[in-house]
Write a protein that holds these residues in place. Sequence first.
Motif, PDB file in Angstrom:
ATOM      1  N   ALA A 248      42.642  55.180  34.810  1.00  0.00           N
ATOM      2  CA  ALA A 248      41.966  55.735  35.960  1.00  0.00           C
ATOM      3  C   ALA A 248      42.495  55.093  37.225  1.00  0.00           C
ATOM      4  CB  ALA A 248      40.422  55.186  35.918  1.00  0.00           C
ATOM      5  N   LEU A 249      42.855  53.712  37.100  1.00  0.00           N
ATOM      6  CA  LEU A 249      43.510  53.025  38.181  1.00  0.00           C
ATOM      7  C   LEU A 249      44.688  53.540  38.718  1.00  0.00           C
ATOM      8  CD1 LEU A 249      42.565  49.255  37.105  1.00  0.00           C
ATOM      9  CD2 LEU A 249      41.576  50.426  38.910  1.00  0.00           C
ATOM     10  N   LEU A 250      45.663  54.037  37.669  1.00  0.00           N
ATOM     11  CA  LEU A 250      47.019  54.609  38.056  1.00  0.00           C
ATOM     12  C   LEU A 250      46.978  56.018  38.479  1.00  0.00           C
ATOM     13  CD1 LEU A 250      48.913  52.723  35.162  1.00  0.00           C
ATOM     14  CD2 LEU A 250      49.222  52.126  37.716  1.00  0.00           C
ATOM     15  N   GLN A 251      46.024  56.589  38.110  1.00  0.00           N
ATOM     16  CA  GLN A 251      46.001  58.118  38.200  1.00  0.00           C
ATOM     17  C   GLN A 251      45.011  58.727  39.360  1.00  0.00           C
ATOM     18  OE1 GLN A 251      48.589  59.535  37.202  1.00  0.00           O
ATOM     19  NE2 GLN A 251      49.415  57.582  35.830  1.00  0.00           N
ATOM     20  N   THR A 252      44.243  57.726  39.720  1.00  0.00           N
ATOM     21  CA  THR A 252      42.976  58.318  40.711  1.00  0.00           C
ATOM     22  C   THR A 252      42.920  57.576  41.769  1.00  0.00           C
ATOM     23  OG1 THR A 252      41.055  57.273  39.588  1.00  0.00           O
ATOM     24  CG2 THR A 252      41.853  59.089  38.356  1.00  0.00           C
ATOM     25  N   ASP A 253      42.017  57.992  42.640  1.00  0.00           N
ATOM     26  CA  ASP A 253      41.803  57.303  43.919  1.00  0.00           C
ATOM     27  C   ASP A 253      40.399  56.607  43.810  1.00  0.00           C
ATOM     28  OD1 ASP A 253      44.061  57.664  45.311  1.00  0.00           O
ATOM     29  OD2 ASP A 253      43.294  59.589  45.871  1.00  0.00           O
ATOM     30  N   ILE A 254      39.923  56.367  42.510  1.00  0.00           N
ATOM     31  CA  ILE A 254      38.487  56.024  42.525  1.00  0.00           C
ATOM     32  C   ILE A 254      38.523  54.321  42.669  1.00  0.00           C
ATOM     33  CG2 ILE A 254      36.724  55.380  40.707  1.00  0.00           C
ATOM     34  CD1 ILE A 254      37.557  57.985  39.247  1.00  0.00           C
ATOM     35  N   GLY A 280      47.932  41.115  32.027  1.00  0.00           N
ATOM     36  CA  GLY A 280      48.654  40.137  33.066  1.00  0.00           C
ATOM     37  C   GLY A 280      48.676  40.407  34.361  1.00  0.00           C
ATOM     38  N   LYS A 281      47.571  40.999  34.988  1.00  0.00           N
ATOM     39  CA  LYS A 281      47.424  41.423  36.284  1.00  0.00           C
ATOM     40  C   LYS A 281      45.869  41.784  36.653  1.00  0.00           C
ATOM     41  CE  LYS A 281      50.892  44.390  35.738  1.00  0.00           C
ATOM     42  NZ  LYS A 281      51.900  45.223  36.405  1.00  0.00           N
ATOM     43  N   THR A 282      45.568  41.853  37.890  1.00  0.00           N
ATOM     44  CA  THR A 282      44.232  42.104  38.216  1.00  0.00           C
ATOM     45  C   THR A 282      44.155  43.623  38.185  1.00  0.00           C
ATOM     46  OG1 THR A 282      44.511  42.111  40.649  1.00  0.00           O
ATOM     47  CG2 THR A 282      43.810  40.074  39.514  1.00  0.00           C
ATOM     48  N   PRO A 283      42.950  44.189  38.146  1.00  0.00           N
ATOM     49  CA  PRO A 283      42.931  45.751  38.638  1.00  0.00           C
ATOM     50  C   PRO A 283      43.475  46.176  39.930  1.00  0.00           C
ATOM     51  CG  PRO A 283      40.868  44.918  37.385  1.00  0.00           C
ATOM     52  CD  PRO A 283      41.676  43.825  37.917  1.00  0.00           C
ATOM     53  N   HIS A 284      43.023  45.172  40.834  1.00  0.00           N
ATOM     54  CA  HIS A 284      43.736  45.642  42.154  1.00  0.00           C
ATOM     55  C   HIS A 284      45.420  45.634  42.332  1.00  0.00           C
ATOM     56  CE1 HIS A 284      39.635  44.587  43.087  1.00  0.00           C
ATOM     57  NE2 HIS A 284      39.600  45.422  44.336  1.00  0.00           N
ATOM     58  N   GLN A 285      45.820  44.741  41.525  1.00  0.00           N
ATOM     59  CA  GLN A 285      47.138  44.709  41.535  1.00  0.00           C
ATOM     60  C   GLN A 285      47.858  45.780  40.870  1.00  0.00           C
ATOM     61  OE1 GLN A 285      47.906  40.908  39.542  1.00  0.00           O
ATOM     62  NE2 GLN A 285      48.588  39.914  41.384  1.00  0.00           N
ATOM     63  N   THR A 286      47.171  46.397  39.866  1.00  0.00           N
ATOM     64  CA  THR A 286      47.466  47.603  39.238  1.00  0.00           C
ATOM     65  C   THR A 286      47.335  48.833  40.245  1.00  0.00           C
ATOM     66  OG1 THR A 286      46.959  46.999  36.886  1.00  0.00           O
ATOM     67  CG2 THR A 286      46.968  49.159  37.258  1.00  0.00           C
ATOM     68  N   LYS A 287      46.182  48.860  40.955  1.00  0.00           N
ATOM     69  CA  LYS A 287      46.018  49.827  41.748  1.00  0.00           C
ATOM     70  C   LYS A 287      46.958  50.114  42.760  1.00  0.00           C
ATOM     71  CE  LYS A 287      42.555  53.069  43.201  1.00  0.00           C
ATOM     72  NZ  LYS A 287      42.190  54.012  42.278  1.00  0.00           N
ATOM     73  N   LYS A 288      47.799  48.935  43.161  1.00  0.00           N
ATOM     74  CA  LYS A 288      48.878  49.092  44.241  1.00  0.00           C
ATOM     75  C   LYS A 288      50.152  49.693  43.612  1.00  0.00           C
ATOM     76  CE  LYS A 288      47.646  44.770  46.783  1.00  0.00           C
ATOM     77  NZ  LYS A 288      47.995  43.575  47.203  1.00  0.00           N
ATOM     78  N   GLU A 289      50.338  49.721  42.272  1.00  0.00           N
ATOM     79  CA  GLU A 289      51.515  50.356  41.632  1.00  0.00           C
ATOM     80  C   GLU A 289      51.095  51.700  41.324  1.00  0.00           C
ATOM     81  OE1 GLU A 289      51.521  48.323  37.632  1.00  0.00           O
ATOM     82  OE2 GLU A 289      51.702  46.571  38.632  1.00  0.00           O
ATOM     83  N   ALA A 290      49.678  52.244  41.764  1.00  0.00           N
ATOM     84  CA  ALA A 290      49.445  53.606  41.379  1.00  0.00           C
ATOM     85  C   ALA A 290      50.372  54.767  41.991  1.00  0.00           C
ATOM     86  CB  ALA A 290      47.994  53.945  41.936  1.00  0.00           C
ATOM     87  N   PRO A 291      50.881  54.544  43.495  1.00  0.00           N
ATOM     88  CA  PRO A 291      51.577  55.790  43.856  1.00  0.00           C
ATOM     89  C   PRO A 291      52.992  56.080  42.975  1.00  0.00           C
ATOM     90  CG  PRO A 291      50.901  54.316  45.446  1.00  0.00           C
ATOM     91  CD  PRO A 291      50.418  53.636  44.376  1.00  0.00           C
TER      92      PRO A 291
END
Length: 301
Positions: A248-254, A280-291
Motif C-alpha cells: 500500500a505504501l509503494l503503490q498508493t497515495d494513502i 530495515g527502514k521506516t514506513p515514511h522512508q518506503t513512501k519516498k521510494e513509491a514513485p
Amino acid sequence: MDYYIEKENSIMKEYGIEFFLAEKKNIGKIARSHIHPSLEFIYIKEGVFEIGIDNQTVIAKKGDFLIFRANVIHTITLIENIVGTYYVLKVAPTLLFQIFVGKNQLAYTMPFLQKHAEDISYISSKYIPAEIKRIWDIMIMEFSKNENDLCVYQRIHAAELLLQLSRHFCSYFNSDSLSKDLNEHTVNLIYESISFINQNFASDITALSCAEHIHISYSYFARLFKAVTGKTFKEYLNTIRLSKARDALLQTDIPVTDVAMSCGFNSPSYFTAEYKKIYGKTPHQTKKEAPLHRYSQINDF
C-alpha cells in the motif's frame, strides 16, 4: 498493490499438480504479492528476477531454483530488460500424503509442510544436484510433447523431484524434529486457519477466533500452527499485515497512518517499530521510494 489469495484452478483440483511455462517481455512484476495453498517450485530458464519470499528478497538468474512453501507470501519481478521465462511446478499438499504413504515416510513430507529455521527457498544453479536438474529436464521435455497423459507423467516426476529435494536439502529433518501432531488432517486444518487469517487480518482477529473457526482448542491450535508455519499466530499475522502495508505504501497515495489502520495496526508507533524491524527502514522512508516502484508497474499484466 495488495497481495491476493490465488485459488486452485481445475487442473490442480483434479490432479493435485500443475506444470507450465511463464513469460514476461517487459520489466515489471510478473506475479504481485500472493499466496496459495499449493507448494510451488520455479526453475529459471532465462532472465533476471527479483523474488520476494516472506519479507525477504533474492535475485534469481538462469538455472536457479526456488521453493515456495504453501501460504508463504511471494512476488516475482523481472528486473532486466530481456525476455524472462521460467517453469513452474505446483503441488497440492494433499498429494504429498499420497506420494509418501505411512508414518515412516513423514520425513519426506514434512520438510515441505513443517516450517523450520533452516528452510531453503533459493538454490543457486551451481548448487543444484545433477539428479534434480535431470528430473527438471525430463519434465520440460514431457511438457513440450503436450500429450494427453501429461499429468500422469508430471505426478510421477514430481514424486521423484520431491524425494531428491528432501534427500539433498532437507537432511536436517529427523524423527525428533517432526511434530507428532502433524498429519494430512491437521495440516489441512492449519491451512484452513491461514485462509481465515488472510481474509480477516485487518480486523481484531485472535488465535482463539482462529481455533474456534476450525473447531479445535486454543492450545492445540497454537502448537499446530507453530509447527506448520514456523511462526506463532501473532508473528504470522504481523507478516501478513506488514506485507500488505508495504504494498500500500509503494503503490498508493494513502497516508502512512491510514495504511497502518487499514492493515490492522491500531498503534502507528507499533506499526513503525514492527515495519522497521522487518524491512530495515521506516514506513515514511518506503513512501519516498513509491514513485520508482509505481513506474516499474506500468508494464504489469
